[in-house]
Design an enzyme around this catalytic site. Structure first.
Site, PDB file in Angstrom:
ATOM      1  N   TYR A  72      -6.061 -24.098  -3.242  1.00 36.92           N
ATOM      2  CA  TYR A  72      -6.717 -23.120  -2.362  1.00 36.92           C
ATOM      3  C   TYR A  72      -5.820 -22.783  -1.167  1.00 36.92           C
ATOM      4  O   TYR A  72      -5.674 -21.635  -0.782  1.00 36.92           O
ATOM      5  CB  TYR A  72      -8.059 -23.676  -1.873  1.00 36.92           C
ATOM      6  CG  TYR A  72      -8.916 -22.641  -1.176  1.00 36.92           C
ATOM      7  CD1 TYR A  72      -9.915 -21.965  -1.891  1.00 36.92           C
ATOM      8  CD2 TYR A  72      -8.736 -22.332   0.170  1.00 36.92           C
ATOM      9  CE1 TYR A  72     -10.707 -21.008  -1.276  1.00 36.92           C
ATOM     10  CE2 TYR A  72      -9.528 -21.366   0.795  1.00 36.92           C
ATOM     11  CZ  TYR A  72     -10.513 -20.714   0.073  1.00 36.92           C
ATOM     12  OH  TYR A  72     -11.290 -19.763   0.681  1.00 36.92           O
ATOM     13  N   PHE A 124      -0.887   8.926  -0.231  1.00 43.05           N
ATOM     14  CA  PHE A 124      -1.460   8.663  -1.553  1.00 43.05           C
ATOM     15  C   PHE A 124      -2.993   8.755  -1.479  1.00 43.05           C
ATOM     16  O   PHE A 124      -3.577   8.595  -0.409  1.00 43.05           O
ATOM     17  CB  PHE A 124      -1.007   7.267  -2.017  1.00 43.05           C
ATOM     18  CG  PHE A 124      -1.487   6.929  -3.396  1.00 43.05           C
ATOM     19  CD1 PHE A 124      -1.013   7.628  -4.492  1.00 43.05           C
ATOM     20  CD2 PHE A 124      -2.418   5.922  -3.593  1.00 43.05           C
ATOM     21  CE1 PHE A 124      -1.470   7.327  -5.770  1.00 43.05           C
ATOM     22  CE2 PHE A 124      -2.877   5.608  -4.870  1.00 43.05           C
ATOM     23  CZ  PHE A 124      -2.400   6.318  -5.956  1.00 43.05           C
ATOM     24  N   ASP A 125      -3.651   8.997  -2.608  1.00 48.16           N
ATOM     25  CA  ASP A 125      -5.107   9.250  -2.575  1.00 48.16           C
ATOM     26  C   ASP A 125      -5.929   8.097  -1.991  1.00 48.16           C
ATOM     27  O   ASP A 125      -6.822   8.323  -1.179  1.00 48.16           O
ATOM     28  CB  ASP A 125      -5.645   9.694  -3.954  1.00 48.16           C
ATOM     29  CG  ASP A 125      -5.408   8.685  -5.066  1.00 48.16           C
ATOM     30  OD1 ASP A 125      -4.634   7.735  -4.859  1.00 48.16           O
ATOM     31  OD2 ASP A 125      -5.986   8.848  -6.148  1.00 48.16           O
ATOM     32  N   ASP A 215       4.360   2.660   2.916  1.00 52.44           N
ATOM     33  CA  ASP A 215       3.541   2.470   1.725  1.00 52.44           C
ATOM     34  C   ASP A 215       4.586   2.316   0.620  1.00 52.44           C
ATOM     35  O   ASP A 215       5.164   3.296   0.151  1.00 52.44           O
ATOM     36  CB  ASP A 215       2.642   3.694   1.525  1.00 52.44           C
ATOM     37  CG  ASP A 215       1.785   3.573   0.282  1.00 52.44           C
ATOM     38  OD1 ASP A 215       1.988   2.620  -0.497  1.00 52.44           O
ATOM     39  OD2 ASP A 215       0.916   4.442   0.070  1.00 52.44           O
ATOM     40  N   ALA A 217       4.952   0.980  -2.564  1.00 57.13           N
ATOM     41  CA  ALA A 217       4.708   0.671  -3.983  1.00 57.13           C
ATOM     42  C   ALA A 217       5.963   0.835  -4.842  1.00 57.13           C
ATOM     43  O   ALA A 217       6.216   0.045  -5.739  1.00 57.13           O
ATOM     44  CB  ALA A 217       3.586   1.560  -4.511  1.00 57.13           C
ATOM     45  N   LYS A 258       3.225  -1.674  -9.204  1.00 58.00           N
ATOM     46  CA  LYS A 258       4.304  -0.724  -9.473  1.00 58.00           C
ATOM     47  C   LYS A 258       5.626  -1.500  -9.525  1.00 58.00           C
ATOM     48  O   LYS A 258       5.878  -2.197 -10.506  1.00 58.00           O
ATOM     49  CB  LYS A 258       4.330   0.349  -8.386  1.00 58.00           C
ATOM     50  CG  LYS A 258       3.258   1.446  -8.482  1.00 58.00           C
ATOM     51  CD  LYS A 258       1.855   0.983  -8.477  1.00 58.00           C
ATOM     52  CE  LYS A 258       0.849   2.101  -8.354  1.00 58.00           C
ATOM     53  NZ  LYS A 258       0.305   2.289  -7.021  1.00 58.00           N
ATOM     54  N   HIS A 450     -12.192  12.047  -8.605  1.00 60.98           N
ATOM     55  CA  HIS A 450     -11.475  12.222  -9.868  1.00 60.98           C
ATOM     56  C   HIS A 450     -11.677  11.060 -10.841  1.00 60.98           C
ATOM     57  O   HIS A 450     -11.579  11.245 -12.048  1.00 60.98           O
ATOM     58  CB  HIS A 450      -9.979  12.436  -9.613  1.00 60.98           C
ATOM     59  CG  HIS A 450      -9.317  11.325  -8.857  1.00 60.98           C
ATOM     60  ND1 HIS A 450      -9.549  11.109  -7.521  1.00 60.98           N
ATOM     61  CD2 HIS A 450      -8.455  10.362  -9.256  1.00 60.98           C
ATOM     62  CE1 HIS A 450      -8.838  10.061  -7.132  1.00 60.98           C
ATOM     63  NE2 HIS A 450      -8.174   9.585  -8.154  1.00 60.98           N
TER      64      HIS A 450
END
Ligand SMILES: *Cc1c(COP(=O)(O)O)cnc(C)c1O
Length: 458
Positions: A72, A124-125, A215, A217, A258, A450
């Site tokens: 843990y 990004f969305d 961001d 990715a 990614k 979407h």
């Protein structure tokens, strides 16, 4: 003669995929409400819905998985990952999360409040979703070249420094908690940001006293493009380029699905301890304790290996050459695609493909359905459905570009698959005049519609 392209890996395990008939696909897509997210994966022959979490792990990653430490607190897997992140990015502090949007949720809980302004390059969305969910606004400062499909501009992910400075001047510092630089920029076609641009953004942000977060990715694919396209980086090691990139950021959010080449996972990296401290309580609340935050020990181990594999030149060369191979097959037939090709996907210009279908009838979605019907290939719309409605007016937001994205999973398909995909889309291209009507919405959710929208033929 020059030796041809060949993948820098060989196959150890295979998975069968199933073909179907056009009649079956017609029935399935109708039952799915013309939304490709609603299809079962066995109704798909080649799946280009996303490159997220769909990659093939290596033998070394599977071996690392077996050595995962599921304690843990204080697991060795956590320290393996911490060391890999520190080595590759220079960030001393990090928090694991279960995926990229969870990293956004935690970081934004710490930094963003109602009424804030978050400048960036075509957020990004999920990033935009997390910003708008907090009643803050994402302001797009991408260079205009991003919208010119055929303009050969090497860094269509760049921020326009004038646009950025206009935003930084207009609002007080207290209203701009961070600038987000997405590398590579998914929404403009997996397009890279140049080192020069990252450096300039950071210098401007410092001048205004605002932190910069990446961001990240697809940071490794971005580094590959810098090596290929930016003067002074031709002979540099990918990992050195990566380290320099992150030197222009105060932190990062990461979807490890990614460039981490794992099926699930994410993290936040921080340069400053106070940011880490602020985010920690939210991580514990939403994700899990500091040393696992939503990930199993085995998954952290596999990610630590994946981050190194994802930043190897030969791997990146294989991947990006394969995406370009697909792009070339389409472009040589006159199909308009974002060019130069991005890192993870080919973005087809759906408005140029189907000019007779009105944008109000979701032209990129219409093309995605046609491609599925033609060959069982699943792609994704990056257009009006994804753009959602304006949160204030409730009206559809019509983006300048309607993209059909063909996202290529990492180390999964061969170039024969690329040829198949190209042939299917070319068949649709040859009968494009017969496609005159698009789709209309039957049912939709208020945010990120979407994923669940249901449509019918217009
Ligand atoms: C995928 C992605 C995210 C969100 O990550 P998830 O792991 O899907 O939650 C955020 N930003 C960019 C640029 C992405 O590509």
């Amino acid at each position: 003669m020059d030796l041809p392209f060949a993948e820098s890996y060989k196959i150890k395990v295979v998975e069968s995929i199933k073909k179907s008939t056009r009649a079956e696909r017609e029935q399935w897509i109708q039952a799915a409400g013309y939304n490709l997210f609603n299809l079962r994966s066995d109704q798909v022959f080649i799946d280009l819905l996303t490159d997220s979490g769909t990659g093939a792990m290596s033998d070394k990653q599977w071996a690392a998985l077996m050595q995962g430490d599921e304690s843990y607190a204080g697991a060795s897997s956590y320290y393996n990952l911490k060391e890999a992140i520190r080595d590759l990015t220079g960030f001393e502090y990090f928090l694991p999360t279960h995926q990229g949007r969870a990293a956004e949720n935690v970081l934004f809980s710490a930094l963003i409040k109602k009424g804030d302004i978050i400048p960036g390059n075509a957020h990004f969305d999920t990033t935009k979703g997390h910003i708008e969910f907090r009643h803050a606004s994402a302001v797009d400062c991408t260079v205009d070249e991003a919208n010119h499909t055929e303009t050969n501009f090497p860094f269509k992910g760049n921020l326009d420094l004038e646009k950025l400075e206009t935003v930084l001047k207009k609002y007080p510092k207290e209203k701009i908690p961070l600038i987000i630089v997405t590398v590579t920029c998914n929404s403009t076609g997996g397009q890279p940001v140049s080192m020069e641009n990252m450096k300039a953004v950071k210098a401007m942000a410092d001048q205004y006293g605002i932190p910069v977060f990446f961001d990240a990715a697809r940071f490794a694919e971005n580094a590959y493009f810098i090596r290929e396209r930016e003067k002074g980086y031709e002979n540099k090691n990918i990992r050195d380029i990566v380290r320099e990139m992150f030197s222009y950021a105060d932190g990062m959010t990461m979807s490890s699905k990614k460039d981490g080449i794992v099926n699930m996972g994410g993290f936040i990296g921080f340069r400053h301890q106070d940011d880490f401290d602020k985010a920690t309580q939210f991580n514990i609340l939403f994700e899990g304790y500091i040393t696992y935050g939503g990930m199993s020990g085995r998954d952290m181990n596999a990610l630590a290996v994946g981050l190194y594999e994802g930043t190897e030149y030969d791997y990146l060369n294989t991947r990006i050459s394969q995406v370009a191979y697909l792009g070339e097959r389409l472009r040589e037939k006159g199909i308009a695609v974002q060019y130069p090709y991005g890192g993870h996907a080919i973005f087809v210009d759906a408005k140029a493909f189907l000019p007779q279908v009105p944008q109000e009838e979701y032209v990129a979605q219409t093309l995605a359905v046609e491609l599925y019907l033609e060959g069982g290939v699943r792609s994704v719309e990056i257009g009006t459905l994804l753009a959602d409605r304006d949160p204030v007016t409730g009206e559809n937001r019509y983006p300048e570009k309607e993209w059909l994205r063909l996202a290529v999973p990492r180390r999964v398909y061969t170039n024969n698959h690329m040829d198949y995909i190209a042939a299917a889309l070319i068949n649709v291209f040859e009968r494009r005049d017969s496609i005159t009507k698009g789709l209309r919405i039957v049912k939709e959710a208020p945010l990120l519609r979407h994923f669940t929208v249901e449509l019918e033929k217009a």
